[in-house]
Design a protein around this motif. Structure first.
Motif, PDB file in Angstrom:
ATOM      1  N   PRO A 112       7.020  -8.231   5.116  1.00 26.11           N
ATOM      2  CA  PRO A 112       6.608  -6.939   4.549  1.00 26.11           C
ATOM      3  C   PRO A 112       7.065  -6.761   3.103  1.00 26.11           C
ATOM      4  CG  PRO A 112       7.448  -6.647   6.770  1.00 26.11           C
ATOM      5  CD  PRO A 112       7.730  -8.066   6.397  1.00 26.11           C
ATOM      6  N   GLU A 113       8.226  -7.322   2.753  1.00 32.11           N
ATOM      7  CA  GLU A 113       8.717  -7.201   1.378  1.00 32.11           C
ATOM      8  C   GLU A 113       7.749  -7.857   0.392  1.00 32.11           C
ATOM      9  OE1 GLU A 113      12.355  -8.834  -1.467  1.00 32.11           O
ATOM     10  OE2 GLU A 113      12.230  -9.447   0.633  1.00 32.11           O
ATOM     11  N   PHE A 114       7.267  -9.051   0.745  1.00 34.53           N
ATOM     12  CA  PHE A 114       6.323  -9.746  -0.124  1.00 34.53           C
ATOM     13  C   PHE A 114       5.018  -8.967  -0.224  1.00 34.53           C
ATOM     14  CE2 PHE A 114       7.801 -14.415  -0.481  1.00 34.53           C
ATOM     15  CZ  PHE A 114       9.132 -14.017  -0.571  1.00 34.53           C
ATOM     16  N   ARG A 115       4.579  -8.399   0.900  1.00 37.06           N
ATOM     17  CA  ARG A 115       3.346  -7.603   0.897  1.00 37.06           C
ATOM     18  C   ARG A 115       3.467  -6.433  -0.078  1.00 37.06           C
ATOM     19  NH1 ARG A 115      -0.487  -8.472   4.581  1.00 37.06           N
ATOM     20  NH2 ARG A 115      -0.068  -9.910   6.322  1.00 37.06           N
ATOM     21  N   SER A 116       4.595  -5.779  -0.063  1.00 33.20           N
ATOM     22  CA  SER A 116       4.805  -4.613  -0.910  1.00 33.20           C
ATOM     23  C   SER A 116       4.785  -4.995  -2.389  1.00 33.20           C
ATOM     24  CB  SER A 116       6.127  -3.943  -0.555  1.00 33.20           C
ATOM     25  OG  SER A 116       6.358  -2.834  -1.379  1.00 33.20           O
ATOM     26  N   ILE A 117       5.479  -6.070  -2.730  1.00 38.72           N
ATOM     27  CA  ILE A 117       5.530  -6.516  -4.131  1.00 38.72           C
ATOM     28  C   ILE A 117       4.147  -6.971  -4.589  1.00 38.72           C
ATOM     29  CG2 ILE A 117       6.472  -8.290  -5.664  1.00 38.72           C
ATOM     30  CD1 ILE A 117       9.055  -8.135  -3.948  1.00 38.72           C
ATOM     31  N   LEU A 118       3.426  -7.672  -3.733  1.00 37.79           N
ATOM     32  CA  LEU A 118       2.075  -8.122  -4.070  1.00 37.79           C
ATOM     33  C   LEU A 118       1.158  -6.940  -4.341  1.00 37.79           C
ATOM     34  CD1 LEU A 118      -0.128 -10.339  -4.268  1.00 37.79           C
ATOM     35  CD2 LEU A 118      -0.420 -10.104  -1.783  1.00 37.79           C
ATOM     36  N   ALA A 119       1.158  -5.965  -3.437  1.00 39.05           N
ATOM     37  CA  ALA A 119       0.276  -4.798  -3.607  1.00 39.05           C
ATOM     38  C   ALA A 119       0.651  -3.991  -4.844  1.00 39.05           C
ATOM     39  CB  ALA A 119       0.322  -3.929  -2.355  1.00 39.05           C
ATOM     40  N   ASP A 120       1.948  -3.816  -5.077  1.00 40.84           N
ATOM     41  CA  ASP A 120       2.394  -3.082  -6.281  1.00 40.84           C
ATOM     42  C   ASP A 120       1.909  -3.783  -7.545  1.00 40.84           C
ATOM     43  OD1 ASP A 120       3.682  -1.209  -4.721  1.00 40.84           O
ATOM     44  OD2 ASP A 120       5.692  -2.036  -5.028  1.00 40.84           O
ATOM     45  N   THR A 121       2.036  -5.111  -7.569  1.00 41.57           N
ATOM     46  CA  THR A 121       1.608  -5.891  -8.743  1.00 41.57           C
ATOM     47  C   THR A 121       0.112  -5.738  -8.977  1.00 41.57           C
ATOM     48  OG1 THR A 121       3.378  -7.508  -8.381  1.00 41.57           O
ATOM     49  CG2 THR A 121       1.517  -8.202  -9.738  1.00 41.57           C
ATOM     50  N   LEU A 122      -0.669  -5.841  -7.911  1.00 39.28           N
ATOM     51  CA  LEU A 122      -2.123  -5.729  -8.047  1.00 39.28           C
ATOM     52  C   LEU A 122      -2.535  -4.338  -8.501  1.00 39.28           C
ATOM     53  CD1 LEU A 122      -3.147  -7.779  -4.891  1.00 39.28           C
ATOM     54  CD2 LEU A 122      -3.676  -8.378  -7.261  1.00 39.28           C
ATOM     55  N   GLU A 123      -1.901  -3.304  -7.956  1.00 40.04           N
ATOM     56  CA  GLU A 123      -2.225  -1.941  -8.379  1.00 40.04           C
ATOM     57  C   GLU A 123      -1.938  -1.754  -9.865  1.00 40.04           C
ATOM     58  OE1 GLU A 123      -0.022   0.477  -5.684  1.00 40.04           O
ATOM     59  OE2 GLU A 123      -1.512   0.299  -4.069  1.00 40.04           O
ATOM     60  N   ASN A 124      -0.857  -2.344 -10.328  1.00 36.40           N
ATOM     61  CA  ASN A 124      -0.522  -2.264 -11.750  1.00 36.40           C
ATOM     62  C   ASN A 124      -1.554  -3.015 -12.596  1.00 36.40           C
ATOM     63  OD1 ASN A 124       1.329  -1.727 -14.048  1.00 36.40           O
ATOM     64  ND2 ASN A 124       1.567  -3.945 -14.014  1.00 36.40           N
ATOM     65  N   GLN A 125      -1.987  -4.189 -12.138  1.00 38.27           N
ATOM     66  CA  GLN A 125      -2.954  -4.972 -12.897  1.00 38.27           C
ATOM     67  C   GLN A 125      -4.328  -4.309 -12.943  1.00 38.27           C
ATOM     68  OE1 GLN A 125      -2.909  -9.027 -11.412  1.00 38.27           O
ATOM     69  NE2 GLN A 125      -0.877  -9.445 -12.251  1.00 38.27           N
ATOM     70  N   TYR A 126      -4.653  -3.522 -11.944  1.00 34.83           N
ATOM     71  CA  TYR A 126      -5.941  -2.833 -11.900  1.00 34.83           C
ATOM     72  C   TYR A 126      -5.896  -1.428 -12.501  1.00 34.83           C
ATOM     73  CZ  TYR A 126      -8.736  -6.105  -9.111  1.00 34.83           C
ATOM     74  OH  TYR A 126      -9.474  -7.186  -8.686  1.00 34.83           O
ATOM     75  N   SER A 127      -4.747  -1.010 -12.993  1.00 31.30           N
ATOM     76  CA  SER A 127      -4.575   0.379 -13.417  1.00 31.30           C
ATOM     77  C   SER A 127      -5.459   0.780 -14.593  1.00 31.30           C
ATOM     78  CB  SER A 127      -3.102   0.633 -13.775  1.00 31.30           C
ATOM     79  OG  SER A 127      -2.706  -0.204 -14.857  1.00 31.30           O
ATOM     80  N   SER A 128      -5.869  -0.193 -15.396  1.00 34.82           N
ATOM     81  CA  SER A 128      -6.614   0.152 -16.614  1.00 34.82           C
ATOM     82  C   SER A 128      -8.111  -0.111 -16.512  1.00 34.82           C
ATOM     83  CB  SER A 128      -6.049  -0.621 -17.812  1.00 34.82           C
ATOM     84  OG  SER A 128      -6.186  -2.016 -17.597  1.00 34.82           O
TER      85      SER A 128
END
Length: 529
Positions: free
Chosen positions: A54-70
């Motif tokens: 679950p820790e890896f899932r959370s970091i992965l999703a956070d990273t993707l949300e940041n990359q798609y933010s713009s």
């Protein structure tokens, strides 16, 4: 309209290694984990579920949300990123370089394969979610491989220098590329859409990674594609234990070398180095080398003791970049991935890596050969009909095809096999006589036999040439249509850019691909637009 089912193996465009993999040859079974069948995906997801946290899932999703933010993101892509936080969600992944304006057509085929496979898996296993992922090769440095695309037999090139990871490269000079491309496009709504897409992708972003993400999202975002740039500190931090192992023990070289011994009868795709990592900064990408207990960055004056390099790794994991041997492991560590979809060359080097994955205690993914496609227009299909050509015919090497058609066109047999057989029977009788007389006569019989057979072979070739002249018009039409479908006698998908087909067919191109490409079937798709 001619129609054929062309298997990958019979197309003539895949290596013996890939053909043997597709045929599940016994000698290759130790080199992959599970063959790509619907049933095997259930076993794969159950195994991956056990070793992805679950820790890896959370970091992965956070990273993707940041990359798609713009960028504007479809509801389905947003939902897929959110789903990655859940234990019942998995990815199917394809990767590709950051080719200018997508590069060759197979960029599309890779991603359509991933999207269609995710849909098929969802139908088969409705209790799970499957996310198609495009892994951008942002850390590559082979700029000369990606700085152009072909459009209507012209090379549209981005002429500039590059150093370091291509994803961090700024977009200087792409306004001139757009100008050159626009001149070739001409007028019309489809031409305007292509110009606008190029401009929005490349002239409104600061680096090549962001530009490529925007471009792929514009083309595939509505299908829920998730695009990842793994050149980030947060994701690299998850990979620190594996980088440390590589720096201290060089496990990859030993394990891959063991595997390549099993592949000695094939052409080896890649050979491992002692350390399969680069040290990267914005304008730097150089190998890390260990010599006499000191680590150096190749072609620089930077050196590290073991303690200094491990401290650098902990403080700046983003400066450590996996090469072609380590990158697949990085991908499978940070993604809840079930399957990698790639071309024949990619699968060839993945087949070298299974023992390395086992030593690293990381699940080896299912390997799936991406869909290959031959695009043809309705007009081209009608031409084939008139020439009495099948799709299997046009996949035949050109000289063999022309010889075959001359045989069909001719009113008489062009093969002198019967005459050769009669001649050999006659000389067999003479040889029998020769055994009863002087040895010099035996030599004379053998020499005459060779001379007569060679004479028949020469006559055969002359007759074929004469018949080709007689049927020159038909053969020229066959040559022209095959050259249209196989530019430079190579696969269309390796040279032609999607813009050529979009210009004439707009959205119908992708609609057809999504409808007709079936990733788990071993068929070379012929798609008529």
């Amino acid at each position: 309209m001619p129609s054929d089912c062309i298997s990958y193996q019979s197309s003539g465009y895949f290596t013996p290694l890939i053909n043997d993999y597709l045929n599940q040859h016994d000698t290759l079974k130790p080199l992959y984990h599970r063959f790509p069948t619907l049933q095997n995906f259930k076993l794969q997801l159950e195994e991956k579920q056990q070793n992805y946290t679950p820790e890896f899932r959370s970091i992965l999703a956070d990273t993707l949300e940041n990359q798609y933010s713009s960028i504007e993101t479809s509801a389905l892509t947003q939902k897929n990123i959110s789903r990655l936080r859940k234990n019942n969600t998995f990815t199917v992944t394809t990767g590709h370089q950051l080719n200018l304006f997508t590069g060759p057509l197979y960029f599309l085929y890779k991603i359509v394969s991933a999207i269609n496979l995710a849909k098929q898996l969802k139908e088969e296993y409705p209790d799970y979610h499957f996310v198609p992922v495009y892994w951008m090769a942002t850390e590559d440095h082979d700029f000369e491989e990606i700085n152009y695309f072909n459009f209507q037999n012209k090379k549209i090139k981005w002429p500039r220098e590059s150093a370091g990871p291509v994803g961090r490269l700024n977009i200087d000079g792409l306004d001139a590329v757009l100008g050159a491309f626009s001149k070739e496009l001409g007028m019309g709504n489809n031409a305007k859409w292509l110009k606008d897409l190029f401009e929005a992708s490349y002239l409104k972003h600061t680096n090549l990674a962001d530009a490529t993400r925007y471009l792929a999202n514009e083309i595939f975002g509505e299908q829920g594609l998730v695009i990842i740039d793994a050149d980030t500190a947060d994701l690299k931090r998850l990979f620190i234990p594996y980088v440390k192992e590589e720096l201290l023990h060089q496990t990859s070289q030993q394990k891959v070398a063991e595997t390549t011994e099993l592949l000695k009868n094939y052409n080896i795709q890649v050979n491992p180095r002692e350390i399969n990592l680069f040290y990267i900064e914005d304008t730097l990408r150089e190998r890390i080398i260990l010599q006499d207990g000191i680590y150096t960055v190749n072609n620089t004056d930077r050196t590290f003791t073991e303690a200094e390099l491990l401290a650098e790794l902990n403080n700046h994991p983003e400066k450590f970049s996996p090469n072609v041997i380590m990158r697949p492991l990085y991908q499978e560590v940070i993604l809840p991935n079930l399957c990698y979809i790639g071309g024949g060359g990619e699968l060839a080097y993945w087949l070298e890596l299974k023992s390395f994955f086992e030593a690293s205690n990381v699940t080896f993914p299912i390997l799936l050969l991406r869909n290959s496609v031959l695009l043809a227009t309705q007009k081209q299909a009608e031409k084939l009909d008139k020439l009495n050509l099948t799709w299997a015919d046009v996949f035949t090497k050109q000289q063999l095809l022309l010889n075959k058609k001359v045989q069909e066109f001719s009113a008489f047999q062009l093969d002198f096999s019967e005459q050769k057989e009669v001649l050999q029977q006659q000389f067999a009788t003479l040889a029998d006589i020769a055994t009863k007389t002087d040895a010099s006569f035996t030599g004379a019989v053998q020499a005459q036999q060779a001379k007569q057979l060679k004479g028949l072979q020469n006559l055969e070739k002359k007759l074929l040439r004469a018949e080709k002249r007689s049927h020159a018009d038909q053969l020229e039409r066959i040559t022209l249509i095959q050259n249209e479908l196989f530019p430079n006698r190579s696969l269309q998908e390796r040279t032609v850019n999607f813009a050529e087909f979009y210009l004439e067919h707009d959205g119908k191109l992708l609609d057809k691909l999504f409808k007709e490409l079936k990733p788990l079937e071993q068929e070379f798709n012929v798609v008529v637009l």
